[in-house]
Write a protein that holds these residues in place. Structure first.
Motif, PDB file in Angstrom:
ATOM      1  N   SER A 129     -54.995  16.243  84.822  1.00 42.55           N
ATOM      2  CA  SER A 129     -55.663  17.261  85.624  1.00 42.55           C
ATOM      3  C   SER A 129     -55.314  17.138  87.105  1.00 42.55           C
ATOM      4  CB  SER A 129     -57.174  17.157  85.441  1.00 42.55           C
ATOM      5  OG  SER A 129     -57.591  15.848  85.694  1.00 42.55           O
ATOM      6  N   ILE A 130     -54.658  16.038  87.478  1.00 41.78           N
ATOM      7  CA  ILE A 130     -54.268  15.862  88.873  1.00 41.78           C
ATOM      8  C   ILE A 130     -53.296  16.957  89.305  1.00 41.78           C
ATOM      9  CG2 ILE A 130     -52.222  14.405  88.565  1.00 41.78           C
ATOM     10  CD1 ILE A 130     -55.025  13.621  90.978  1.00 41.78           C
ATOM     11  N   GLU A 131     -52.667  17.590  88.304  1.00 41.72           N
ATOM     12  CA  GLU A 131     -51.752  18.688  88.625  1.00 41.72           C
ATOM     13  C   GLU A 131     -52.458  19.785  89.413  1.00 41.72           C
ATOM     14  OE1 GLU A 131     -50.380  19.782  84.705  1.00 41.72           O
ATOM     15  OE2 GLU A 131     -48.347  19.303  85.334  1.00 41.72           O
ATOM     16  N   ARG A 132     -53.786  19.833  89.283  1.00 34.52           N
ATOM     17  CA  ARG A 132     -54.509  20.926  89.931  1.00 34.52           C
ATOM     18  C   ARG A 132     -54.719  20.691  91.413  1.00 34.52           C
ATOM     19  NH1 ARG A 132     -59.183  22.335  85.800  1.00 34.52           N
ATOM     20  NH2 ARG A 132     -59.748  23.703  87.505  1.00 34.52           N
ATOM     21  N   VAL A 133     -54.297  19.526  91.892  1.00 36.05           N
ATOM     22  CA  VAL A 133     -54.393  19.260  93.321  1.00 36.05           C
ATOM     23  C   VAL A 133     -53.762  20.382  94.135  1.00 36.05           C
ATOM     24  CG1 VAL A 133     -53.263  17.841  95.068  1.00 36.05           C
ATOM     25  CG2 VAL A 133     -54.722  16.790  93.392  1.00 36.05           C
ATOM     26  N   ARG A 134     -52.697  20.973  93.590  1.00 32.36           N
ATOM     27  CA  ARG A 134     -52.048  22.098  94.276  1.00 32.36           C
ATOM     28  C   ARG A 134     -53.050  23.177  94.665  1.00 32.36           C
ATOM     29  NH1 ARG A 134     -48.598  22.719  89.981  1.00 32.36           N
ATOM     30  NH2 ARG A 134     -49.105  24.919  89.827  1.00 32.36           N
ATOM     31  N   GLN A 135     -53.876  23.585  93.651  1.00 33.72           N
ATOM     32  CA  GLN A 135     -54.851  24.633  93.962  1.00 33.72           C
ATOM     33  C   GLN A 135     -55.901  24.119  94.939  1.00 33.72           C
ATOM     34  OE1 GLN A 135     -55.508  24.678  89.967  1.00 33.72           O
ATOM     35  NE2 GLN A 135     -53.512  25.620  89.690  1.00 33.72           N
ATOM     36  N   TYR A 136     -56.284  22.833  94.766  1.00 34.88           N
ATOM     37  CA  TYR A 136     -57.320  22.298  95.642  1.00 34.88           C
ATOM     38  C   TYR A 136     -56.838  22.285  97.089  1.00 34.88           C
ATOM     39  CZ  TYR A 136     -59.429  20.632  91.283  1.00 34.88           C
ATOM     40  OH  TYR A 136     -59.976  20.551  90.037  1.00 34.88           O
ATOM     41  N   VAL A 137     -55.562  21.945  97.281  1.00 28.68           N
ATOM     42  CA  VAL A 137     -55.010  21.941  98.631  1.00 28.68           C
ATOM     43  C   VAL A 137     -55.003  23.361  99.173  1.00 28.68           C
ATOM     44  CG1 VAL A 137     -52.877  21.657  99.954  1.00 28.68           C
ATOM     45  CG2 VAL A 137     -53.590  19.876  98.369  1.00 28.68           C
ATOM     46  N   ARG A 138     -54.592  24.303  98.334  1.00 30.15           N
ATOM     47  CA  ARG A 138     -54.447  25.674  98.815  1.00 30.15           C
ATOM     48  C   ARG A 138     -55.803  26.299  99.138  1.00 30.15           C
ATOM     49  NH1 ARG A 138     -51.885  28.222  94.617  1.00 30.15           N
ATOM     50  NH2 ARG A 138     -53.860  29.241  94.205  1.00 30.15           N
ATOM     51  N   THR A 139     -56.804  25.996  98.299  1.00 32.80           N
ATOM     52  CA  THR A 139     -58.097  26.647  98.501  1.00 32.80           C
ATOM     53  C   THR A 139     -58.997  25.875  99.463  1.00 32.80           C
ATOM     54  OG1 THR A 139     -58.956  25.482  96.588  1.00 32.80           O
ATOM     55  CG2 THR A 139     -58.127  27.697  96.207  1.00 32.80           C
ATOM     56  N   THR A 195     -45.832  13.514  91.171  1.00 31.69           N
ATOM     57  CA  THR A 195     -45.446  14.915  91.355  1.00 31.69           C
ATOM     58  C   THR A 195     -46.581  15.701  92.027  1.00 31.69           C
ATOM     59  OG1 THR A 195     -46.137  15.358  89.086  1.00 31.69           O
ATOM     60  CG2 THR A 195     -43.793  15.067  89.473  1.00 31.69           C
ATOM     61  N   ALA A 196     -47.832  15.301  91.743  1.00 30.54           N
ATOM     62  CA  ALA A 196     -48.951  15.987  92.400  1.00 30.54           C
ATOM     63  C   ALA A 196     -48.932  15.712  93.895  1.00 30.54           C
ATOM     64  CB  ALA A 196     -50.276  15.531  91.799  1.00 30.54           C
ATOM     65  N   THR A 197     -48.483  14.507  94.270  1.00 34.23           N
ATOM     66  CA  THR A 197     -48.430  14.133  95.680  1.00 34.23           C
ATOM     67  C   THR A 197     -47.550  15.074  96.488  1.00 34.23           C
ATOM     68  OG1 THR A 197     -48.709  11.854  94.987  1.00 34.23           O
ATOM     69  CG2 THR A 197     -47.947  12.196  97.218  1.00 34.23           C
ATOM     70  N   LEU A 198     -46.550  15.635  95.806  1.00 33.04           N
ATOM     71  CA  LEU A 198     -45.664  16.588  96.484  1.00 33.04           C
ATOM     72  C   LEU A 198     -46.448  17.671  97.227  1.00 33.04           C
ATOM     73  CD1 LEU A 198     -42.769  17.430  93.986  1.00 33.04           C
ATOM     74  CD2 LEU A 198     -42.569  16.365  96.222  1.00 33.04           C
ATOM     75  N   SER A 199     -47.602  18.067  96.629  1.00 34.41           N
ATOM     76  CA  SER A 199     -48.303  19.221  97.192  1.00 34.41           C
ATOM     77  C   SER A 199     -48.917  18.930  98.562  1.00 34.41           C
ATOM     78  CB  SER A 199     -49.383  19.702  96.233  1.00 34.41           C
ATOM     79  OG  SER A 199     -50.283  18.653  95.980  1.00 34.41           O
ATOM     80  N   GLU A 209     -43.311  24.191  90.138  1.00 34.34           N
ATOM     81  CA  GLU A 209     -42.394  23.987  89.019  1.00 34.34           C
ATOM     82  C   GLU A 209     -41.523  22.750  89.164  1.00 34.34           C
ATOM     83  OE1 GLU A 209     -42.980  25.712  86.394  1.00 34.34           O
ATOM     84  OE2 GLU A 209     -44.550  26.535  87.657  1.00 34.34           O
ATOM     85  N   VAL A 210     -41.349  22.282  90.397  1.00 37.81           N
ATOM     86  CA  VAL A 210     -40.512  21.099  90.595  1.00 37.81           C
ATOM     87  C   VAL A 210     -41.107  19.915  89.847  1.00 37.81           C
ATOM     88  CG1 VAL A 210     -39.527  19.538  92.292  1.00 37.81           C
ATOM     89  CG2 VAL A 210     -39.841  21.940  92.848  1.00 37.81           C
ATOM     90  N   GLY A 211     -42.414  19.735  90.036  1.00 42.71           N
ATOM     91  CA  GLY A 211     -43.084  18.626  89.372  1.00 42.71           C
ATOM     92  C   GLY A 211     -43.053  18.770  87.854  1.00 42.71           C
ATOM     93  N   ALA A 212     -43.284  19.998  87.396  1.00 43.98           N
ATOM     94  CA  ALA A 212     -43.332  20.227  85.947  1.00 43.98           C
ATOM     95  C   ALA A 212     -42.017  19.850  85.285  1.00 43.98           C
ATOM     96  CB  ALA A 212     -43.675  21.689  85.670  1.00 43.98           C
ATOM     97  N   ALA A 213     -40.918  20.063  85.997  1.00 40.02           N
ATOM     98  CA  ALA A 213     -39.614  19.736  85.426  1.00 40.02           C
ATOM     99  C   ALA A 213     -39.547  18.249  85.095  1.00 40.02           C
ATOM    100  CB  ALA A 213     -38.505  20.109  86.403  1.00 40.02           C
ATOM    101  N   PHE A 214     -40.160  17.421  85.950  1.00 39.88           N
ATOM    102  CA  PHE A 214     -40.103  15.983  85.703  1.00 39.88           C
ATOM    103  C   PHE A 214     -41.120  15.537  84.665  1.00 39.88           C
ATOM    104  CE2 PHE A 214     -37.966  16.118  89.820  1.00 39.88           C
ATOM    105  CZ  PHE A 214     -36.833  15.402  89.477  1.00 39.88           C
ATOM    106  N   THR A 244     -48.577   4.278  96.081  1.00 43.28           N
ATOM    107  CA  THR A 244     -48.135   4.301  97.475  1.00 43.28           C
ATOM    108  C   THR A 244     -47.907   5.737  97.935  1.00 43.28           C
ATOM    109  OG1 THR A 244     -46.995   2.237  96.977  1.00 43.28           O
ATOM    110  CG2 THR A 244     -46.462   3.303  99.070  1.00 43.28           C
ATOM    111  N   ALA A 245     -47.204   6.500  97.106  1.00 45.21           N
ATOM    112  CA  ALA A 245     -46.922   7.892  97.465  1.00 45.21           C
ATOM    113  C   ALA A 245     -48.226   8.650  97.688  1.00 45.21           C
ATOM    114  CB  ALA A 245     -46.109   8.565  96.361  1.00 45.21           C
ATOM    115  N   TRP A 246     -49.206   8.406  96.805  1.00 48.18           N
ATOM    116  CA  TRP A 246     -50.488   9.099  96.907  1.00 48.18           C
ATOM    117  C   TRP A 246     -51.198   8.758  98.220  1.00 48.18           C
ATOM    118  CZ3 TRP A 246     -53.113  12.931  94.716  1.00 48.18           C
ATOM    119  CH2 TRP A 246     -54.479  13.021  94.977  1.00 48.18           C
ATOM    120  N   ARG A 247     -51.213   7.444  98.550  1.00 52.34           N
ATOM    121  CA  ARG A 247     -51.901   7.025  99.781  1.00 52.34           C
ATOM    122  C   ARG A 247     -51.241   7.633 101.013  1.00 52.34           C
ATOM    123  NH1 ARG A 247     -53.591   2.266  97.380  1.00 52.34           N
ATOM    124  NH2 ARG A 247     -51.591   1.244  97.709  1.00 52.34           N
ATOM    125  N   VAL A 248     -49.911   7.568 101.043  1.00 53.12           N
ATOM    126  CA  VAL A 248     -49.189   8.169 102.164  1.00 53.12           C
ATOM    127  C   VAL A 248     -49.494   9.662 102.233  1.00 53.12           C
ATOM    128  CG1 VAL A 248     -46.893   8.712 103.064  1.00 53.12           C
ATOM    129  CG2 VAL A 248     -47.348   6.458 102.113  1.00 53.12           C
TER     130      VAL A 248
END
Lengths: 266, 227
Positions: free
Chosen positions: A81-91, A165-169, A177-182, A252-256
């Motif tokens: 469900s961490i994939e939903r961070v994208r929406q959380y960031v946007r909203t 991949t969620a950290t990307l957002s 889609e970049v994250g989904a590919a991986f 590490t990626a998440w914290r950064v």
């Protein structure tokens, strides 16, 4: 103390909300399990027309399928469900999460614990157990431990991929889609013996990103087979180590990412 | 992936040569966007919001107007989404090019029919919204079933005959992808090839009839609702 009841309250609220629309819940459940069932079914159909796949017979390949689907489905259930961070960031919902006196990552995971994915995880574990029973494994205490550890390591590994991949957002707000590919590409990659792939593609996914250590090498170690690609036999036992490395990298990626996060202002 | 299967079976699998399989996979990827198996919920959205009422006021039958729009979309997808994967496959793989001239027009006809059938199926799935309001359930089932039964994950010829024949004749699914793909790689001799396209023709007629019937029932129901 005091933190745990808060987490439990989040979890209870989730469970109640999801079970309140029973029909939708059942449909979701069926849909989710169905996807995994078809993945496994596809492999079985392929073996209808060929006796071996990349040098492995059906029983051996099914062990890889089992490890892969059990690990991925369980990671999807716990961390997906961490994939939903994208929406959380946007909203801007993420701002609300960050001001609460609880950890950001655990909260995000508990905000949506998709119960509908539980059946899928059970199915994956079932496939693995069946595959191990049917495959010709000469059990030793070490192999029993590996049979338990390998899917767990796979869960950690896929979970790390989800988080990374969620950290990307945080940097790139609508990075779907970049994250989904991986994540999903990686799942499909681990389903089959690595010998069916070739060239730079195999090198990047199997060794560069570590997907080869999720199902393929542990399965070789369980089955006691030499690696056609020429790596030594002990590589299969390194799966937990690779998973921990991946987890450390993702953390590490998440914290950064969280430090870097500037609200979108919405 | 499928090429590895061909290798493992020592060349020909279920009547496909490796070159035919490569063509099957790449053309299949291209066709996926043309027939648009997934991701169409315009009608369901309009039913939910009530906008569909304005569609019904137009002098054109809703099935016809949506179909026209979808054919236009498919034509555009043919240029933008079909050509790149096919070219990629041509450049990097051993391709099976049509060896008989009738294959080409037959393939064009087959793709056209596949688009119509797929549109009809999507329309029916969306039209469940007239009764259910929320089409998520039918959508999930459609998404699940269509991929595997249309031949997207593996050529349906891999299945034993006793599953294959009823599936091909009694359901529209193989007509969505499997038929045009088998036509273009000349999997069968021309009588069978033409036969599969004839099956598509029947299904296209049946599905459009189905759409019309469902639409009429739905409109009657809406009148009852006073909407």
């Amino acid at each position: 103390m005091g933190v745990l009841p808060a987490y439990l309250a989040l979890l209870r609220g989730q469970a109640r909300a999801q079970a309140s629309y029973r029909t939708s819940f059942v449909v979701d459940l069926v849909g989710n399990v169905g996807a995994t069932v078809f993945d496994v079914f596809t492999v079985l159909v392929l073996f209808q027309v060929t006796r071996n796949l990349g040098g492995f017979d059906r029983a051996e390949a099914m062990v890889m399928v089992g490890i892969s689907s059990a690990a991925f489905a369980t990671a999807d259930l716990t961390v997906g469900s961490i994939e939903r961070v994208r929406q959380y960031v946007r909203t801007g919902l993420l701002d609300a999460v960050l001001v609460r006196p609880l950890g950001a990552l655990p909260q995000l995971l508990l905000m949506d614990l998709p119960l509908r994915k539980a059946a899928r995880s059970l199915f994956g574990i079932g496939v693995l157990v069946t595959a191990l029973a049917l495959a010709d494994v000469s059990w030793t205490p070490g192999r029993v431990a590996l049979a338990v550890l390998a899917p767990l390591a796979g869960v950690v590994f896929f979970g790390s991929i989800f988080v990374a991949t969620a950290t990307l957002s945080f940097w790139w707000i609508d990075s779907g889609e970049v994250g989904a590919a991986f994540t999903y590409g990686g799942r499909d990659f681990t389903t089959y013996p690595m010998t069916v792939y070739s060239g730079w593609f195999r090198a990047v996914f199997a060794y560069g990103l570590g997907f080869g250590f999720v199902a393929y090498y542990p399965a070789l170690a369980l089955l006691g087979r030499a690696d056609p690609l020429g790596l030594p036999a002990w590589v299969g036992w390194t799966a937990p180590g690779v998973a921990l490395l991946a987890a450390a990298g993702a953390a590490t990626a998440w914290r950064v990412g969280v430090r870097h996060y500037r609200s979108t202002g919405s | 992936m499928l090429l590895a299967v061909a290798g493992g079976a020592g060349g020909v699998v279920a009547g496909y040569t490796p070159a035919q399989l490569a063509t099957f996979v790449w053309v299949g990827q291209g066709l996926l966007a043309v027939v648009l198996l997934w991701g169409w919920s315009d009608l369901a959205e309009r039913i939910r919001t009530g906008d569909v009422a304005s569609d019904l006021l137009r002098p054109v039958h809703p099935v016809v107007s949506y179909l026209a729009a979808d054919l236009g979309r498919a034509g555009y997808a043919l240029l933008t989404r079909f050509v790149p994967p096919v070219l990629t496959g041509l450049l990097f793989f051993d391709f099976k090019l049509p060896g008989r001239w009738p294959t080409v027009p037959l393939f064009v006809l087959s793709v056209g029919l596949a688009v119509v059938i797929c549109f009809g199926c999507r329309y029916l799935v969306n039209a469940t919204g007239y009764w259910l309001q929320d089409v998520r359930g039918p959508m999930i089932l459609w998404t699940l079933g269509s991929g595997v039964l249309a031949g997207l994950y593996f050529p349906l010829r891999f299945l034993p005959d006793w599953i294959l024949l009823p599936l091909w004749l009694a359901t529209p699914f193989p007509s969505l992808l499997q038929t045009p793909l088998d036509v273009v790689i000349e999997r069968d001799d021309w009588p069978v090839q033409a036969g599969t396209v004839a099956v598509q023709l029947v299904w296209a007629g049946l599905i459009l009839l189905g759409c019309r019937t469902v639409q009429r029932r739905a409109e009657r129901r809406m009148v009852v609702q006073g909407g």
